[in-house]
Design a protein around this motif. Structure first.
Motif, PDB file in Angstrom:
ATOM      1  N   UNK A 432      -0.222  11.813  10.232  1.00  0.00           N
ATOM      2  CA  UNK A 432       0.405  10.702   9.541  1.00  0.00           C
ATOM      3  C   UNK A 432      -0.225  10.620   8.154  1.00  0.00           C
ATOM      4  N   UNK A 433       0.614  10.404   7.141  1.00  0.00           N
ATOM      5  CA  UNK A 433       0.097  10.156   5.797  1.00  0.00           C
ATOM      6  C   UNK A 433       0.751   8.874   5.321  1.00  0.00           C
ATOM      7  N   UNK A 434      -0.032   7.919   4.860  1.00  0.00           N
ATOM      8  CA  UNK A 434       0.558   6.688   4.358  1.00  0.00           C
ATOM      9  C   UNK A 434       0.399   6.626   2.837  1.00  0.00           C
ATOM     10  N   UNK A 435       1.473   6.207   2.175  1.00  0.00           N
ATOM     11  CA  UNK A 435       1.463   6.016   0.723  1.00  0.00           C
ATOM     12  C   UNK A 435       1.862   4.578   0.473  1.00  0.00           C
ATOM     13  N   UNK A 436       0.921   3.764   0.063  1.00  0.00           N
ATOM     14  CA  UNK A 436       1.166   2.338  -0.112  1.00  0.00           C
ATOM     15  C   UNK A 436       0.253   1.808  -1.208  1.00  0.00           C
ATOM     16  N   UNK A 437       0.624   0.640  -1.719  1.00  0.00           N
ATOM     17  CA  UNK A 437      -0.229  -0.022  -2.710  1.00  0.00           C
ATOM     18  C   UNK A 437      -1.245  -0.926  -2.035  1.00  0.00           C
ATOM     19  N   UNK A 438      -1.132  -1.062  -0.725  1.00  0.00           N
ATOM     20  CA  UNK A 438      -2.008  -1.995  -0.017  1.00  0.00           C
ATOM     21  C   UNK A 438      -2.258  -1.467   1.388  1.00  0.00           C
ATOM     22  N   UNK A 439      -3.301  -1.960   2.056  1.00  0.00           N
ATOM     23  CA  UNK A 439      -3.594  -1.457   3.406  1.00  0.00           C
ATOM     24  C   UNK A 439      -2.498  -1.873   4.383  1.00  0.00           C
ATOM     25  N   UNK A 440      -2.224  -0.982   5.333  1.00  0.00           N
ATOM     26  CA  UNK A 440      -1.325  -1.319   6.427  1.00  0.00           C
ATOM     27  C   UNK A 440      -1.998  -0.885   7.724  1.00  0.00           C
ATOM     28  N   UNK A 441      -1.486  -1.396   8.811  1.00  0.00           N
ATOM     29  CA  UNK A 441      -2.118  -1.086  10.090  1.00  0.00           C
ATOM     30  C   UNK A 441      -2.147   0.412  10.390  1.00  0.00           C
ATOM     31  N   UNK A 442      -1.084   1.110  10.025  1.00  0.00           N
ATOM     32  CA  UNK A 442      -1.035   2.530  10.387  1.00  0.00           C
ATOM     33  C   UNK A 442      -2.003   3.380   9.578  1.00  0.00           C
ATOM     34  N   UNK A 443      -2.610   2.800   8.525  1.00  0.00           N
ATOM     35  CA  UNK A 443      -3.659   3.542   7.811  1.00  0.00           C
ATOM     36  C   UNK A 443      -4.728   4.011   8.795  1.00  0.00           C
ATOM     37  N   UNK A 449      -4.705   8.613   3.644  1.00  0.00           N
ATOM     38  CA  UNK A 449      -4.189   7.362   3.106  1.00  0.00           C
ATOM     39  C   UNK A 449      -4.185   7.502   1.589  1.00  0.00           C
ATOM     40  N   UNK A 450      -3.007   7.422   0.988  1.00  0.00           N
ATOM     41  CA  UNK A 450      -2.920   7.520  -0.462  1.00  0.00           C
ATOM     42  C   UNK A 450      -2.600   6.134  -1.000  1.00  0.00           C
ATOM     43  N   UNK A 451      -3.500   5.619  -1.815  1.00  0.00           N
ATOM     44  CA  UNK A 451      -3.325   4.277  -2.359  1.00  0.00           C
ATOM     45  C   UNK A 451      -2.782   4.406  -3.784  1.00  0.00           C
ATOM     46  N   UNK A 452      -1.537   3.962  -3.978  1.00  0.00           N
ATOM     47  CA  UNK A 452      -0.930   4.054  -5.316  1.00  0.00           C
ATOM     48  C   UNK A 452      -0.981   2.697  -5.985  1.00  0.00           C
ATOM     49  N   UNK A 453      -0.763   2.691  -7.300  1.00  0.00           N
ATOM     50  CA  UNK A 453      -0.609   1.422  -8.008  1.00  0.00           C
ATOM     51  C   UNK A 453       0.680   0.773  -7.519  1.00  0.00           C
ATOM     52  N   UNK A 777      -0.228  -7.366 -10.494  1.00  0.00           N
ATOM     53  CA  UNK A 777       1.097  -7.201  -9.921  1.00  0.00           C
ATOM     54  C   UNK A 777       1.104  -7.806  -8.525  1.00  0.00           C
ATOM     55  N   UNK A 778       2.136  -8.593  -8.281  1.00  0.00           N
ATOM     56  CA  UNK A 778       2.296  -9.178  -6.950  1.00  0.00           C
ATOM     57  C   UNK A 778       3.315  -8.356  -6.179  1.00  0.00           C
ATOM     58  N   UNK A 779       2.965  -7.978  -4.948  1.00  0.00           N
ATOM     59  CA  UNK A 779       3.899  -7.259  -4.088  1.00  0.00           C
ATOM     60  C   UNK A 779       4.385  -8.244  -3.030  1.00  0.00           C
ATOM     61  N   UNK A 846      -4.037  -6.239  -7.718  1.00  0.00           N
ATOM     62  CA  UNK A 846      -2.899  -6.259  -6.793  1.00  0.00           C
ATOM     63  C   UNK A 846      -3.037  -7.489  -5.903  1.00  0.00           C
ATOM     64  N   UNK A 847      -1.993  -8.288  -5.839  1.00  0.00           N
ATOM     65  CA  UNK A 847      -1.989  -9.378  -4.869  1.00  0.00           C
ATOM     66  C   UNK A 847      -0.731  -9.222  -4.011  1.00  0.00           C
ATOM     67  N   UNK A 848      -0.817  -9.709  -2.790  1.00  0.00           N
ATOM     68  CA  UNK A 848       0.341  -9.624  -1.890  1.00  0.00           C
ATOM     69  C   UNK A 848       0.844 -11.034  -1.621  1.00  0.00           C
ATOM     70  N   UNK A 849       2.146 -11.204  -1.695  1.00  0.00           N
ATOM     71  CA  UNK A 849       2.746 -12.476  -1.317  1.00  0.00           C
ATOM     72  C   UNK A 849       3.588 -12.216  -0.083  1.00  0.00           C
ATOM     73  N   UNK A 850       3.358 -13.005   0.954  1.00  0.00           N
ATOM     74  CA  UNK A 850       4.101 -12.748   2.191  1.00  0.00           C
ATOM     75  C   UNK A 850       5.480 -13.393   2.095  1.00  0.00           C
ATOM     76  N   UNK A 851       6.476 -12.615   2.537  1.00  0.00           N
ATOM     77  CA  UNK A 851       7.868 -13.051   2.444  1.00  0.00           C
ATOM     78  C   UNK A 851       8.220 -13.740   3.762  1.00  0.00           C
TER      79      UNK A 851
END
Lengths: 875, 458
Positions: A432-443, A449-453, A777-779, A846-851
């Protein structure tokens, strides 16, 4: 592995080497009783229920030759001179297994007497009664009386909550550890454990909140006794009273097969239904415990029609007539393009067909959409239809040699069952390879784990594509448009693109090597990726094209479009037509006076923010089809109450393009109608009644008109193909209480390649070589427990995620923010103050806003990535 | 050196026995603290050739040569199974590193206490043995897992390990040989099951102490999934002396199949309970009766029950007193040498009560992982409890036979199998006592009925 032939109870069996004796026996319909063994879990040999006699050929120590009987047959010896647990003993050539001998039966009676010696035998009040392996095996293999004094039994306090959804009754527990192992090995949420020892050994939850897992309900299915019961079903019904109705869960794009267990017209519980192509024998807690809204007291019962400020009850005839007349009036006065329609992505294919018939066929508007019209709206993508995954793909069959690349995806929140499916691939040797701007469970399960902007997933994929094209990596791909793709990337280098993604070039190079060396590659795009225009899906399509990851089972693209049937909506044309607007453009168009009337089915755009709410207010005419009086429905001129999942029949297409049938479990309690029926009523009032009488009429019409759906008729959807690895009526011994699938496993639609035989076309890309964004940046990230309509009446209610913002430790330090303290976010659109959570894995900036429900995302965010100023908020 | 002792012993009070016994060892191999005062002091240990064997090994021998030497000496594991140590060391898969050496000092078998004496009084010989074994199996980290209750012993051992580091016998580049070794002393939390090798590894890894499924065996995948060798304290304490004096010297003690000496822990109703190191093959009677060993029975009472190898070993009766104490002879007598904890009980002991006490121990220590042990020990103890307390029933004897047979051979590890031993021995050797217990219960029940308070009616 080579096959091994052995004899079990006189039957000759040939199974792959490494198979254990219990599984080998099952293939020849010899049932060895088990408690701790489960075919989905690694065997542990704890319960000692599967003890059998294992005879193996004796070998002469001196000559290393088998010892022969006088008649020339090999002389056999009892392995280790005692009984062996079948679940942890692998088969061997020449082995003779005996499962019915005096010695074995003495041991089986003995283990059952032991297990029952500390079991309360409160079957009459136990929810498991009637589907309990301990009950069943005792009847078949156990003693009829116990010699253990009743007053000597171990007693514990009756059930203690193990979490919001699960109760633990420790005196019923036989300590098989299935639940602990499920959480550790399958769910990847190691929140259960053991405490103490001996007869005091007990299951405990180690997490806070307790049993913090989105898969907790599955432990009640695999529990072989009534130790784990769900708070949702506890004392609701006896299992033999319920009528299991096969339906498809519409909470997310996985399309889990479930049953609704009905007693008369009441939903008693939701259970998973086996489908190895989709959900194996599992489902997630949202699917299991998130169905209580169908019996919510606030459901709409009758059509409503506006009289001045009031919505008043009306007959169906009147309401449909008013709706049709209202839409027609606007069409007559302002033209067809002044009408717009939207229908939620969890409606059925039949609903979509009628929606298109009414809005496009009869009324003639090009403004159709299945998206809610908010900042998290995904772009329409075609990569998953063009590049696969190919028909015949079954994630359960993938392991070694398969690489799964997750791009802008968080399956735990978007499509929880994929967590189990993907972890399964890893357990079987895949990567498994994850590409995300933030941590996820599957990391935690990922090889890389590739952390992008934030918002730079596409740049990373482009960098890989560019590297492959430049590097002269073997290009075996048959995809078309590669030259055009190459030209489109001229002027950009992999180094530049990596920099734009905010990733070290070495990481890109290593990732590229990993991707091109994988025999099978599945690329999964999540909402965050899909909602950034088409950049990510185009880049992913190009990656599939240049690596040749298409056109064969086990490779291709899976898009997690939000909703239970977003794939079907796109396939059936619930997308902006020629000159049509996307849902997110409706609100401005209304404000400009271009749109004057709308039909909204199963969506609540009024909650998105002030712009959509005031736009809905400004409409001349609004028809809403919903189960509840939503904020949007309150603004409507006509409200039409719709039937919910148990009350309707239909087909749904999942993220892997599998069309599955969902059955009707009951009559709608107050005569509510399915969307397609309501829409047919409007069509009739408009003088264009297609005249379908049942849902399958629509399905047949779809099959006739939409080429991809040609094979998706009820007859073919109802075929239960394949070997399920379990014996009929014995699943309860081995697999727990999830239901066998007798109602069909669905049909996977062909990809474009498979239909027309032509290789897919790689779209040209626009290189994203800009610098790494500065500022914060808010995701806008999705949450499974978003508190929307499905959560009404759910036992998961305490677990609903409140609106909050997640900041990294660096930003929290800079701003001096602690957990729970207010943070004010300001964007070009506006400003909100939310309580803070801190995630140690989140980078600065990076900040995360939950939807989630209760947060009007559109008032702050213009998309899933929004540039914001972050400040300490006023308490 | 111990003075030559009288070779006639008093086996019964006031009676001279005609039995002639072998004199005790004048020089011990393991319990050298009996020969050399203060051998626990590193200076003293050093003066008496301490760490010379380690130096020899590191500078003159290859690991394979050390393994061969120990194999030739015929050293057998003292933890209970008696498996040849050198052969065990040879089981490690080639080219699989890192490897670990675990020294099992979780000595918890009832009636066994020789490891305790070794770490308390002769710790450096153990440390030297661990270091030599670690070198032989090419490992660089060794753990000594000490029973939780041995607080003082563990501290002594820790001090000794620290001292060995200071003197350069442990750590980096030991004695300039380029060989590195770390020894970690780890105390358990007080569970019998953690003496089982795989449960010991679980415990050491920080998990709940429960046995693992075998295979894979520890030599293939042990601690942290790496090849691991587990040896008992007494086994490893033998190793420096074997290196120093050679295999032939070692084999002059004991029997051909059980070479060397064994430290037996003698306890029970003997006059002089304690640890006695004797050559393998020494008759049980000698251990019980020789003045310089057990010294005969207290109060001159008769021997009734002998538990020759810890609570897990089958019982013997007085007619087996001439059994030589070695692996083969005890196996032939239907029991085992086990941990070498010899419990001698006299005629005042009730077999029913002894079985109850011993199974109560196993019930208390059952980890709970497998059904027959968890539930079976509880079942046995419940029945034995009522039998010991005047509540026995006629059906209890067949019931006890059934319950232990439902456990025997069916448990996950040897703990449950061990729990079968006391009750099976008791029922086999002393069935009459069980019948009497039931008869007494029936009689007292009849008495109770006869003397019941009459129901008064008006």
């Amino acid at each position: 592995m080579p096959d091994v032939t052995l004899i079990i109870d006189g039957r000759t069996v040939t199974v792959p080497a490494g198979t254990n004796i219990v599984d080998a026996a099952r293939t020849t319909e010899v049932a060895i009783p088990v408690f701790c063994y489960h075919p989905k879990l690694k065997p542990v040999g704890m319960c000692r229920m599967c003890l059998v006699e294992v005879w193996t050929p004796l070998i002469d120590q001196a000559t290393r030759q088998p010892v022969l009987n006088p008649d020339g047959t090999p002389k056999l010896g009892l392995m280790m001179g005692k009984l062996q647990p079948g679940c942890v003993t692998p088969v061997a050539a020449g082995m003779v297994v005996k499962t019915v001998t005096d010695k074995v039966q003495f041991a089986q009676r003995g283990q059952l007497e032991f297990l029952l010696s500390s079991h309360p035998l409160d079957c009459p009040v136990c929810d498991k009664g009637g589907e309990c392996p301990l009950q069943n095996l005792t009847m078949q293999f156990g003693p009829s009386t116990s010699r253990y004094d009743y007053q000597d039994k171990v007693h514990f306090e009756k059930p203690i909550p193990l979490g919001d959804t699960i109760y633990l009754d420790r005196e019923r527990c036989i300590l098989c550890s299935r639940c602990v192992r499920f959480q550790d090995d399958i769910a990847g949420d190691p929140v259960l454990g053991f405490d103490s020892r001996g007869r005091s050994w007990e299951i405990i939850s180690k997490s806070d909140p307790p049993f913090d897992s989105k898969f907790s309900g599955n432990t009640t299915d695999i529990c072989p006794v009534g130790a784990l019961t769900s708070s949702d079903f506890r004392f609701k019904a006896r299992v033999w009273e319920v009528r299991p109705v096969p339906v498809v869960c519409t909470h997310c794009p996985v399309g889990c097969n479930i049953t609704l267990d009905m007693r008369h017209d009441r939903l008693m519980r939701v259970m998973p239904r086996e489908n190895d192509f989709v959900n194996e024998i599992w489902n997630c807690d949202k699917g299991r415990f998130g169905m209580r809204h169908v019996d919510d007291a606030t459901r709409l019962t009758t059509p409503l029609v506006r009289r001045g400020e009031q919505l008043v009850p009306a007959s169906w005839d009147e309401a449909l007539r008013v709706a049709a007349q209202g839409l027609m009036r606007v069409r007559s006065s302002a033209g067809a393009t002044a009408l717009a329609g939207m229908i939620g992505a969890d409606a059925s294919n039949e609903d979509f067909a009628l929606f298109r018939h009414v809005m496009h066929g009869v009324l003639g508007t090009p403004h159709l959409d299945h998206r809610p019209g908010g900042p998290a709206d995904v772009a329409l993508e075609t990569a998953s239809a063009r590049f696969g995954v190919s028909s015949g793909t079954n994630l359960l069959g993938l392991g070694t040699g398969t690489l799964v690349l997750l791009v802008g995806a968080d399956p735990e929140e978007e499509a929880p069952l994929y967590v189990l499916r993907l972890r399964g691939i890893v357990a079987r040797g895949g990567q498994l390879v994850t590409v995300n701007a933030h941590p996820t469970k599957l990391d935690g399960s990922a090889a890389r784990v590739v952390r992008v902007a934030p918002g730079r997933e596409a740049a990373l994929i482009q960098a890989v594509v560019c590297g492959i094209l430049d590097g002269g990596a073997p290009m075996s791909s048959r995809a078309r448009g590669i030259d055009r793709l190459r030209t489109s990337l001229k002027g950009a280098s992999a180094v530049q693109l990596a920099a734009a993604a905010g990733v070290e070039f070495e990481v890109v190079r290593a990732l590229t090597d990993q991707l091109i060396s994988a025999p099978n590659m599945i690329i999964m795009i999540g909402r965050t990726g899909l909602a950034q225009g088409s950049a990510v899906s185009d880049a992913v399509g190009a990656l599939a094209a240049v690596t040749g990851a298409f056109g064969r089972p086990g490779s291709g693209v899976i898009a997690l479009n939000p909703g239970g049937n977003a794939r079907g909506a796109q396939d059936l044309g619930i997308v902006p037509g020629e000159g049509g607007l996307a849902a997110a453009q409706y609100w401005d168009a209304i404000a400009r006076g271009e749109l004057k009337a709308m039909l909204v089915a199963g969506l609540d755009p009024a909650t998105l923010g002030a712009a959509s709410a005031s736009a809905l207010d400004a409409l001349d005419f609004l028809v809403v089809q919903d189960a509840f009086l939503s904020d949007t429905a309150r603004r409507a001129d006509v409200v039409l109450p719709c039937a919910m999942l148990p009350e309707r029949d239909g087909t749904f297409t999942n993220a892997e393009r599998r069309v599955q049938r969902s059955r009707q479990a009951r009559q709608a309690p107050d005569g509510q109608r399915a969307h397609w029926q309501i829409l047919q009523g409007i069509a009739a009032a408009l003088g264009s009644d297609p005249g379908y009488s049942v849902s399958s009429d629509v399905t047949d019409a779809i099959a006739a008109q939409v080429p991809a759906y040609a094979g998706a008729r009820y007859t073919s959807l109802g075929v239960t193909a394949g070997d399920w690895g379990r014996q009929a009526n014995e699943s309860v011994y081995y697999d727990g209480t999830s239901y066998t699938n007798t109602e069909g496993t669905g049909v996977q639609l062909p990809t474009g390649v498979e239909r027309d035989g032509l290789p897919p076309v790689a779209a040209p890309l626009t290189p994203l070589t800009g610098g790494v964004p500065t500022g914060t940046l808010a995701v806008l990230v999705p949450r499974a427990y978003d508190g929307r309509d499905w959560a009404r009446g759910s036992k998961l209610a305490p677990r609903m995620v409140p609106p909050h913002v997640i900041v990294g430790p660096a930003d929290a330090g800079t701003l001096g923010i602690g957990v729970g303290e207010p943070v004010t976010l300001t964007s070009a659109r506006g400003s909100v103050t939310l309580p803070a959570q801190i995630d140690r894995g989140l980078a600065a900036g990076t900040v995360l806003i939950v939807d989630v429900a209760g947060f009007a995302a559109a008032d702050l965010c213009g998309g899933v990535i929004t540039s914001v100023d972050v400040a300490r908020g006023e308490a | 050196m111990a003075p030559s002792q009288a070779i006639f012993s008093r086996s019964r009070a006031g009676q001279e026995s005609e039995q002639q016994f072998m004199p005790p060892l004048t020089e011990h191999i393991v319990l050298r603290d009996l020969d050399i005062p203060d051998i626990g002091d590193p200076e003293v240990y050093h003066r008496h050739g301490g760490y010379a064997a380690l130096r020899t090994v590191l500078t003159e021998k290859t690991p394979a040569e050390v393994v061969a030497l120990v194999r030739d000496a015929g050293l057998r594991g003292r933890g209970g199974a008696g498996f040849p140590t050198g052969v065990k060391w040879g089981f490690l898969p080639k080219d699989s590193y890192p490897r670990y050496l675990l020294c099992n000092c979780d000595e918890s078998e009832p009636g066994t206490f020789n490891n305790h004496q070794i770490i308390d009084r002769n710790p450096h010989q153990l440390i030297e043995g661990v270091a030599i074994a670690a070198y032989a199996i090419e490992c660089h980290t060794a753990y000594i897992y000490v029973r939780g209750e041995f607080a003082a012993g563990a501290r002594t051992l820790e001090r000794a390990v620290a001292d060995a580091y200071r003197r350069g016998y442990l750590g980096q580049n030991i004695m300039g040989s380029g060989y590195d070794l770390d020894i970690v002393v780890h105390r358990g939390a007080g569970a019998y099951i953690c003496g089982e090798e795989t449960a010991l590894m679980e415990s050491l890894e920080g998990k709940i102490g429960q046995p693992r499924l075998k295979p894979p065996f520890p030599a293939i995948a042990g601690l942290y999934g790496k090849p691991t060798i587990i040896n008992n304290v007494e086994t490893l304490t033998n190793v420096p002396m074997i290196i120093r004096h050679g295999a032939a010297w070692y084999r002059q003690y004991g029997t051909a199949k059980s070479p060397g000496t064994k430290v037996f822990s003698i306890c029970g109703h003997v006059r002089r309970p304690g640890n006695y190191e004797v050559p393998f093959g020494t008759p049980l009677r000698e251990l019980v009766e020789a003045d310089y060993y057990g010294g005969g029975m207290r109060g001159g009472r008769a021997v009734k029950i002998i538990v020759p190898g810890g609570a897990s070993s089958a019982w013997l009766t007085a007619d087996k007193l001439d059994t030589p104490m070695d692996y083969e002879s005890l196996a032939a007598a239907g029991t085992m040498l086990g941990s070498g904890g010899v419990i001698i009980l006299d005629e005042t002991v009730s077999a029913v009560e002894l079985a109850y006490k011993m199974d109560e121990f196993f019930k208390h220590e059952s980890c709970g992982k497998c059904t027959p042990c968890r539930e079976g020990t509880t079942f046995l103890v419940r029945v034995l409890h009522r039998m010991n307390h005047g509540g026995g029933r006629a059906s209890d004897i067949p019931l006890l036979h059934d319950v232990y047979n439902q456990m025997a051979g069916n448990c996950f590890c040897l703990l449950g199998e061990s729990a079968v031993v006391p009750i099976r021995s008791a029922l086999r050797l002393f069935p009459g006592e069980f019948e009497q217990a039931i008869e007494r219960a029936a009689a007292s029940a009849a008495t109770l009925r006869a003397n019941a308070i009459p129901l008064v009616t008006h």
